[in-house]
Design an enzyme around this catalytic site. Structure first.
Site, PDB file in Angstrom:
ATOM      1  N   LYS A 116       4.064  10.935 -14.304  1.00 54.04           N
ATOM      2  CA  LYS A 116       3.915   9.880 -15.300  1.00 54.04           C
ATOM      3  C   LYS A 116       3.170  10.346 -16.550  1.00 54.04           C
ATOM      4  O   LYS A 116       3.470   9.902 -17.661  1.00 54.04           O
ATOM      5  CB  LYS A 116       3.204   8.673 -14.688  1.00 54.04           C
ATOM      6  CG  LYS A 116       3.894   8.128 -13.439  1.00 54.04           C
ATOM      7  CD  LYS A 116       5.356   7.817 -13.665  1.00 54.04           C
ATOM      8  CE  LYS A 116       6.030   7.328 -12.403  1.00 54.04           C
ATOM      9  NZ  LYS A 116       7.486   7.161 -12.540  1.00 54.04           N
ATOM     10  N   GLU A 200      -4.331   3.432 -18.962  1.00 55.24           N
ATOM     11  CA  GLU A 200      -3.688   2.850 -20.126  1.00 55.24           C
ATOM     12  C   GLU A 200      -4.207   1.427 -20.328  1.00 55.24           C
ATOM     13  O   GLU A 200      -4.789   0.821 -19.431  1.00 55.24           O
ATOM     14  CB  GLU A 200      -2.169   2.859 -19.990  1.00 55.24           C
ATOM     15  CG  GLU A 200      -1.622   2.028 -18.865  1.00 55.24           C
ATOM     16  CD  GLU A 200      -0.109   2.134 -18.734  1.00 55.24           C
ATOM     17  OE1 GLU A 200       0.461   3.185 -19.116  1.00 55.24           O
ATOM     18  OE2 GLU A 200       0.505   1.186 -18.238  1.00 55.24           O
ATOM     19  N   HIS A 235       4.429  -5.619  -8.069  1.00 53.51           N
ATOM     20  CA  HIS A 235       5.230  -4.637  -8.801  1.00 53.51           C
ATOM     21  C   HIS A 235       6.600  -4.401  -8.172  1.00 53.51           C
ATOM     22  O   HIS A 235       7.293  -3.453  -8.547  1.00 53.51           O
ATOM     23  CB  HIS A 235       4.479  -3.308  -8.950  1.00 53.51           C
ATOM     24  CG  HIS A 235       3.109  -3.472  -9.523  1.00 53.51           C
ATOM     25  ND1 HIS A 235       2.885  -3.748 -10.848  1.00 53.51           N
ATOM     26  CD2 HIS A 235       1.878  -3.441  -8.941  1.00 53.51           C
ATOM     27  CE1 HIS A 235       1.579  -3.859 -11.069  1.00 53.51           C
ATOM     28  NE2 HIS A 235       0.951  -3.687  -9.933  1.00 53.51           N
ATOM     29  N   ARG A 291      17.597   7.455 -11.254  1.00 56.62           N
ATOM     30  CA  ARG A 291      18.501   7.120 -10.147  1.00 56.62           C
ATOM     31  C   ARG A 291      19.211   5.809 -10.479  1.00 56.62           C
ATOM     32  O   ARG A 291      18.917   5.174 -11.476  1.00 56.62           O
ATOM     33  CB  ARG A 291      17.693   6.930  -8.859  1.00 56.62           C
ATOM     34  CG  ARG A 291      16.552   5.922  -9.043  1.00 56.62           C
ATOM     35  CD  ARG A 291      15.903   5.515  -7.756  1.00 56.62           C
ATOM     36  NE  ARG A 291      14.658   4.793  -7.964  1.00 56.62           N
ATOM     37  CZ  ARG A 291      14.548   3.509  -8.283  1.00 56.62           C
ATOM     38  NH1 ARG A 291      15.654   2.794  -8.475  1.00 56.62           N
ATOM     39  NH2 ARG A 291      13.373   2.926  -8.434  1.00 56.62           N
TER      40      ARG A 291
END
Length: 504
Positions: A116, A200, A235, A291
């Site tokens: 990431k 973040e 999530h 994907r």
């Protein structure tokens, strides 16, 4: 065209890929665990091979065994589906090194976007907007505290090596930083084998909007519009739709162009998705899924493009024939993930044998399922049983169609989340398109009983048992007698032995 494909997956996505193979004249090879011996994907494929015992580590994650089967079955390509090994660069590399075609992006692309922090660095360099934060793993709590003070609380700690909510912590005050960082690192290490964590800015109420991409081996990359995926739990997406109710043609073009730049930065090929967070008119790169996505059917329905078939075509060397200006969403599509979970009890997993299954049909209704009557649902794998998808001329029409389809869906033997989805279809904010990733926090009644208060689990089980008995009795009373039943004589053609043909 690739002549044969091994599908390195199970459940509904394996069925989806096998069907695409059949339509293209490709020989399909399924693999299965001992628990999946009689699963639909096994019965549908041209050939099927046992991988090992039920646990994923001993079956669907066994790279050596999958490659052994591929050699034995003499296939050309291997399709990973989603989950399991789909986004593991080492698997893609092993497939190619063994002489097979990996149906997806290159190992280098998967590796670049799987990290990431590296992905954020690449996106920033490509001019793709990213959420404010650092682009390298945090060294220690002191660095984390300093960065958090600079950005302002709340902030979000995220695992560098993966997603899905693992290794993620929201931090609202300075005295929480060290504890949250330690917890995030432990969880990241356990989930991904890498304890690297970055920080973040935490967005309060963003929407989750993603862009579908398709790239080929000739350098062509296009986007196929957006999907709204804001209704989530921990999530994990629950309801998806396309197009988003808040995305204008201008915003779609801007987000699509940013997604294409992201794909070009890593030489992307095959189907992939760039996920964005959208808030106050601004969008920010979240991550790239290298994907096919669970929710790909809604894009297929509004564009008319079969994404799984195009994964196979791209891997066979075909060039994408579509021009970007030709891609315009037509109508509206909604997908509900049907899982073996009980929302009223905190999405408690449900297990058992599916005694009866009635799937909705009719205009604009699609069922992508990996289950059948008699199928045993256990705890070894993800609880996703199927996806119910509808398509209609407008969003309002699609919501009404989904409500009707959910009313028709019957699964007996295991609990499902059907009732949750049905409540969402009637909820005013959802119907108005007013959703963010905080939707469930703001609408706890979606996880409650009809009176708006959480049901007592014991009462719920009793009610479910009684409802099941009543429904079974109803079905016995209206179900027509089976051919050959003792109380119903067979007609001449039913009783005749051998094949029956018109005109005989």
């Amino acid at each position: 065209m690739i002549e044969s494909v091994l599908v390195a997956n199970r459940g509904e996505i394996a069925v989806r890929i096998i069907r695409a193979c059949r339509e293209l004249g490709i020989r399909s090879v399924a693999v299965y665990s001992e628990a999946d011996r009689l699963s639909p994907h096994v019965l549908l494929a041209d050939e099927a091979y046992l991988l090992g015992p039920a646990p994923s580590a001993e079956s669907y994650l066994r790279v050596d065994r999958i490659l052994e089967v591929a050699r034995e079955a003499q296939v050309v390509g291997i399709h990973p589906g989603y989950g399991f090994l789909a986004e593991r660069a080492a698997f893609a590399q092993a497939v190619e090194e063994a002489g097979f075609t990996f149906i997806g992006p290159t190992a280098a692309t998967i590796a670049a976007m799987g990290d990431k922090t590296e992905a954020r660095q690449r996106m920033a360099a490509a001019g793709v907007p990213i959420v404010p934060g650092n682009t390298e793993g945090l060294v220690d709590a002191a660095e984390a505290r300093a960065l958090a003070r600079e950005m302002g609380f709340p902030v979000l700690l995220k695992a560098s090596a993966g997603g899905g909510g693992k290794g993620m912590r929201v931090v609202t005050a300075e005295d929480e930083v060290e504890r949250a960082l330690d917890a995030a690192r432990r969880e990241a290490a356990g989930a991904f084998g890498d304890d690297a964590v970055y920080m973040e800015k935490y967005l309060e109420k963003p929407r989750h909007i993603e862009i579908q991409l398709l790239g080929d081996l000739h350098g062509n990359i296009i986007h196929l519009g957006e999907r709204e995926c804001s209704i989530q739990r921990r999530h994990q997406k629950l309801v998806e739709e396309s197009p988003s109710p808040v995305v204008s043609p201008e915003l779609r073009a801007a987000m699509g162009a940013a997604a294409v730049r992201a794909a070009e930065a890593v030489d992307y090929r095959s189907a992939g998705t760039v996920e964005f967070l959208y808030e106050n008119g601004e969008f920010y790169f979240l991550e790239m899924n290298t994907r096919i996505q669970v929710e790909h059917p809604v894009t297929e329905l509004v564009t008319g493009i079969d994404l799984v078939q195009w994964q196979l075509r791209v891997a066979s060397g075909e060039a994408i024939p579509f021009r970007q200006e030709e891609i315009v969403p037509r109508g509206h599509a909604i997908e509900c993930r049907i899982t073996s979970e009980l929302p009223e009890e905190g999405f408690l997993p449900s297990t058992g044998r599916i005694r009866y299954l009635e799937v909705p049909t009719g205009p604009g209704v699609r069922w992508d399922g990996g289950i059948a009557q008699g199928f045993e649902v256990g705890l070894h794998y993800d609880p996703l049983l199927a996806k119910l998808i509808v398509h209609a001329p407008t969003r309002d029409d699609a919501i009404r169609r989904m409500a009707r389809a959910l009313d028709e869906l019957t699964v007996e033997g295991v609990d499902t989340c059907r009732s949750f989805h049905r409540r969402v279809m009637d909820e005013a904010d959802y119907r108005a398109g007013n959703v963010t990733i905080r939707y469930l926090e703001e609408h706890p009644e979606m996880l409650s009983g009809e009176d708006g208060t959480p049901r007592d689990p014991h009462d719920l089980r009793i009610a479910a048992a009684l409802a099941g008995l009543l429904e079974a009795e109803r079905r016995r009373s209206i179900r027509p007698p089976r051919i050959g039943a003792e109380d119903r004589p067979l007609s001449g053609w039913q009783g005749a032995r051998g094949a029956w043909r018109a005109g005989q």
